[in-house]
Motif scaffolding. Structure first.
Motif, mmCIF file in Angstrom:
data_model
loop_
_atom_site.group_PDB
_atom_site.id
_atom_site.type_symbol
_atom_site.label_atom_id
_atom_site.label_comp_id
_atom_site.label_asym_id
_atom_site.label_seq_id
_atom_site.Cartn_x
_atom_site.Cartn_y
_atom_site.Cartn_z
ATOM 1 N N VAL A 116 27.511 57.702 3.741
ATOM 2 C CA VAL A 116 26.697 56.483 3.698
ATOM 3 C C VAL A 116 25.436 56.671 4.539
ATOM 4 O O VAL A 116 24.325 56.357 4.099
ATOM 5 C CB VAL A 116 27.517 55.266 4.189
ATOM 6 C CG1 VAL A 116 26.600 54.107 4.514
ATOM 7 C CG2 VAL A 116 28.541 54.869 3.143
ATOM 8 N N VAL A 171 -1.705 52.010 -2.672
ATOM 9 C CA VAL A 171 -1.042 50.812 -2.182
ATOM 10 C C VAL A 171 -2.026 49.902 -1.450
ATOM 11 O O VAL A 171 -1.834 48.709 -1.356
ATOM 12 C CB VAL A 171 0.153 51.197 -1.274
ATOM 13 C CG1 VAL A 171 0.811 49.969 -0.689
ATOM 14 C CG2 VAL A 171 1.167 51.999 -2.071
ATOM 15 N N MET A 172 -3.127 50.518 -0.955
ATOM 16 C CA MET A 172 -4.123 49.712 -0.254
ATOM 17 C C MET A 172 -4.607 48.594 -1.173
ATOM 18 O O MET A 172 -5.038 48.862 -2.292
ATOM 19 C CB MET A 172 -5.333 50.586 0.116
ATOM 20 C CG MET A 172 -5.097 51.459 1.315
ATOM 21 S SD MET A 172 -4.914 50.458 2.776
ATOM 22 C CE MET A 172 -4.310 51.689 3.921
ATOM 23 N N PHE A 173 -4.528 47.376 -0.667
ATOM 24 C CA PHE A 173 -4.952 46.273 -1.520
ATOM 25 C C PHE A 173 -6.471 46.221 -1.604
ATOM 26 O O PHE A 173 -7.023 45.871 -2.618
ATOM 27 C CB PHE A 173 -4.394 44.964 -0.986
ATOM 28 C CG PHE A 173 -4.587 43.819 -1.916
ATOM 29 C CD1 PHE A 173 -3.958 43.808 -3.150
ATOM 30 C CD2 PHE A 173 -5.401 42.764 -1.579
ATOM 31 C CE1 PHE A 173 -4.130 42.755 -4.021
ATOM 32 C CE2 PHE A 173 -5.574 41.705 -2.447
ATOM 33 C CZ PHE A 173 -4.939 41.705 -3.673
ATOM 34 N N PHE A 174 -7.153 46.576 -0.504
ATOM 35 C CA PHE A 174 -8.617 46.552 -0.533
ATOM 36 C C PHE A 174 -9.190 47.641 0.367
ATOM 37 O O PHE A 174 -8.490 48.238 1.184
ATOM 38 C CB PHE A 174 -9.157 45.179 -0.117
ATOM 39 C CG PHE A 174 -8.722 44.720 1.249
ATOM 40 C CD1 PHE A 174 -9.346 45.203 2.397
ATOM 41 C CD2 PHE A 174 -7.706 43.789 1.390
ATOM 42 C CE1 PHE A 174 -8.953 44.777 3.650
ATOM 43 C CE2 PHE A 174 -7.314 43.355 2.644
ATOM 44 C CZ PHE A 174 -7.937 43.856 3.773
ATOM 45 N N VAL A 218 17.296 58.360 1.322
ATOM 46 C CA VAL A 218 16.437 57.409 0.607
ATOM 47 C C VAL A 218 15.251 57.007 1.472
ATOM 48 O O VAL A 218 14.130 56.861 0.978
ATOM 49 C CB VAL A 218 17.254 56.179 0.155
ATOM 50 C CG1 VAL A 218 16.339 55.141 -0.445
ATOM 51 C CG2 VAL A 218 18.314 56.575 -0.843
ATOM 52 N N LEU A 258 5.648 56.695 -0.288
ATOM 53 C CA LEU A 258 4.637 55.740 0.174
ATOM 54 C C LEU A 258 3.449 56.470 0.790
ATOM 55 O O LEU A 258 2.303 56.057 0.639
ATOM 56 C CB LEU A 258 5.247 54.773 1.179
ATOM 57 C CG LEU A 258 6.249 53.797 0.574
ATOM 58 C CD1 LEU A 258 6.911 52.975 1.660
ATOM 59 C CD2 LEU A 258 5.575 52.874 -0.430
ATOM 60 N N ARG A 273 37.684 58.924 6.240
ATOM 61 C CA ARG A 273 36.846 57.789 6.639
ATOM 62 C C ARG A 273 35.542 58.281 7.246
ATOM 63 O O ARG A 273 34.464 57.797 6.934
ATOM 64 C CB ARG A 273 37.602 56.917 7.640
ATOM 65 C CG ARG A 273 36.806 55.713 8.075
ATOM 66 C CD ARG A 273 37.502 54.961 9.159
ATOM 67 N NE ARG A 273 38.804 54.476 8.726
ATOM 68 C CZ ARG A 273 39.786 54.117 9.556
ATOM 69 N NH1 ARG A 273 39.615 54.215 10.854
ATOM 70 N NH2 ARG A 273 40.922 53.677 9.108
ATOM 71 N N ARG A 314 33.238 59.538 4.629
ATOM 72 C CA ARG A 314 32.534 58.456 3.914
ATOM 73 C C ARG A 314 31.402 57.890 4.767
ATOM 74 O O ARG A 314 30.329 57.570 4.262
ATOM 75 C CB ARG A 314 33.524 57.349 3.530
ATOM 76 C CG ARG A 314 34.525 57.762 2.466
ATOM 77 C CD ARG A 314 35.192 56.553 1.847
ATOM 78 N NE ARG A 314 35.985 55.786 2.794
ATOM 79 C CZ ARG A 314 37.290 55.970 3.011
ATOM 80 N NH1 ARG A 314 37.951 56.898 2.356
ATOM 81 N NH2 ARG A 314 37.933 55.229 3.877
ATOM 82 N N LEU A 315 31.652 57.782 6.094
ATOM 83 C CA LEU A 315 30.619 57.269 6.998
ATOM 84 C C LEU A 315 29.398 58.188 6.984
ATOM 85 O O LEU A 315 28.258 57.736 6.875
ATOM 86 C CB LEU A 315 31.194 57.138 8.415
ATOM 87 C CG LEU A 315 30.258 56.564 9.480
ATOM 88 C CD1 LEU A 315 29.867 55.138 9.115
ATOM 89 C CD2 LEU A 315 30.913 56.592 10.847
ATOM 90 N N ILE A 357 23.047 58.875 2.719
ATOM 91 C CA ILE A 357 22.323 58.183 1.636
ATOM 92 C C ILE A 357 21.137 57.426 2.219
ATOM 93 O O ILE A 357 20.006 57.536 1.739
ATOM 94 C CB ILE A 357 23.254 57.196 0.888
ATOM 95 C CG1 ILE A 357 24.319 57.959 0.082
ATOM 96 C CG2 ILE A 357 22.453 56.312 -0.055
ATOM 97 C CD1 ILE A 357 25.335 57.046 -0.577
#
Lengths: 245, 145
Positions: B11, B33-36, B18, B26, B4, B7-8, B14
């Protein structure tokens, strides 16, 4: 420490009965608060100094967006509990979260587009906030699709749980996108430290809607959870008793 | 280690993995990613010179000039440090007004004038009734993050 209370959640008949008893305690307050919040937001609240009456879409948009994130967080936490403690009930809860969260995401995106056209001048822009929210919808749909693609329920639970857990990194990206990058979406007005940037007569119905939508989410989750438990336990004796009673 | 606990750890591993991978990705795509770009970034030459990009900032007070008999409009976009003149022909969104945020999509000309083919209004996070706004003047032009 005594963990029996925790393990009792793992017992399907116990969880089914608990969900059935709890549903009205969430559903009725949710209906009441949403009715009050809608009346307050659409009728009592004053129009905005810039947007006029157009701002009132916030009363559906912001709570939907908030729940699209909260449902995903709950789903990932339930999936992680199911994976670590091998708890089938937790997997059932995660599976029940997904369609509800997906619909709240659709509601947030749809209302946002309706507001964006008159206010920004466009329905859609490939902006960090909007794109991350769209990714959230795809994560929900991918999770639902993955579950239904795997026939063995245990494997479906475990495989989809990994997807749910991996996708949880998108939640803070959606939340903080407007602060990390230049975005066309405005910064948070309510969910931030310090004083809300929305005046009290407008904020009160919004807070009522937040609570109402959250209770609605829990009520829907409990109903879906019952269906999910019945489906999984359909060969068990207790289900036959529940269904025929 | 019990299964157990293993598995902890798996997890949590992961999630951490990530999160780190996502953070690095990013970070690498920060610019994309800058919109403007704001006028200061444009002045520093950070905006692409030969390509279309988005320019964002406040419409300077008193800078909007409409050409009579056409949809042509000129205004100045500022971030209170630097400013860029913008020319645009077309319909402006409802929220376009002096002292409010705007995002223009187009090209920067050699003469320093930005020619936009799309103008979007950027609303700030402040919501208030008209009476409160009148009582609060002038903070409607406060810079936003």
């Amino acid at each position: 420490m005594d963990w029996t209370w925790f393990h009792r959640f793992g017992s399907p008949p116990h969880l089914y009965g608990l969900a059935r008893r709890l549903t009205p305690w969430f559903a009725w307050p949710a209906a009441l608060l949403i009715a009050i919040g809608l009346y307050g937001g659409l009728v009592l609240a004053p129009p905005d100094y810039q947007q006029g009456d157009g701002f009132r879409i916030i009363y559906v948009h912001a709570p939907s967006a908030w729940l699209s994130l909260m449902a995903y967080t709950w789903m990932a936490v339930a999936a992680a509990i199911g994976l670590v403690w091998r708890m089938k009930a937790a997997h059932a809860a995660a599976a029940s979260c997904a369609p509800i969260g997906a619909w709240f995401t659709v509601a947030a995106l749809g209302t946002g587009m309706l507001w964006g056209k008159p206010m920004w001048g466009t329905y859609w822009a490939w902006d960090p906030r909007l794109t991350a929210e769209l990714v959230l919808l795809f994560l929900y749909l991918g999770y639902i699709g993955l579950r239904s693609a795997i026939e063995d329920p245990q494997r479906a639970d475990r495989t989809s749980a990994v997807l749910a857990i991996v996708g949880v990194v998108n939640v803070p990206i959606v939340r903080y996108s407007v602060e990390w990058w230049n975005s066309i979406h405005q910064a948070p007005s309510v969910m931030k430290f310090g004083k809300p940037s929305i005046s009290w007569p407008m904020l009160t119905p919004l807070l009522i809607m937040f609570i109402g939508f959250t209770l609605l989410f829990v009520a829907l989750l409990l109903v879906r959870l019952r269906g999910e438990i019945l489906r999984r336990e359909r060969r068990a004796q207790w289900v036959a008793e529940v269904v025929t009673e | 280690m019990t299964p157990r606990r293993r598995r902890l750890v798996l997890v949590l591993g992961i999630v951490a993995g990530v999160a780190i991978a996502g953070g690095l990705a990013l970070q690498a795509f920060r610019e994309n990613v800058m919109f403007f770009f704001d006028p200061t970034q444009v002045a520093k030459g950070e905006a692409p010179a030969d390509e279309r990009f988005r320019l964002g900032g406040m419409v300077e007070k008193g800078s909007v000039v409409r050409k009579p008999g056409s949809l042509e409009v000129q205004f100045v976009v500022t971030d209170f440090q630097r400013s860029v003149p913008v020319r645009y022909t077309g319909v402006l969104p409802d929220l376009f007004r002096e002292g409010q945020g705007v995002v223009a999509h187009g090209r920067l000309g050699a003469n320093g004038v930005f020619t936009a083919d799309e103008v979007l209004a950027k609303h700030d996070e402040n919501y208030m009734p008209p009476e409160v706004h009148r009582a609060l003047k002038p903070p409607a032009t406060a810079p936003q993050g």
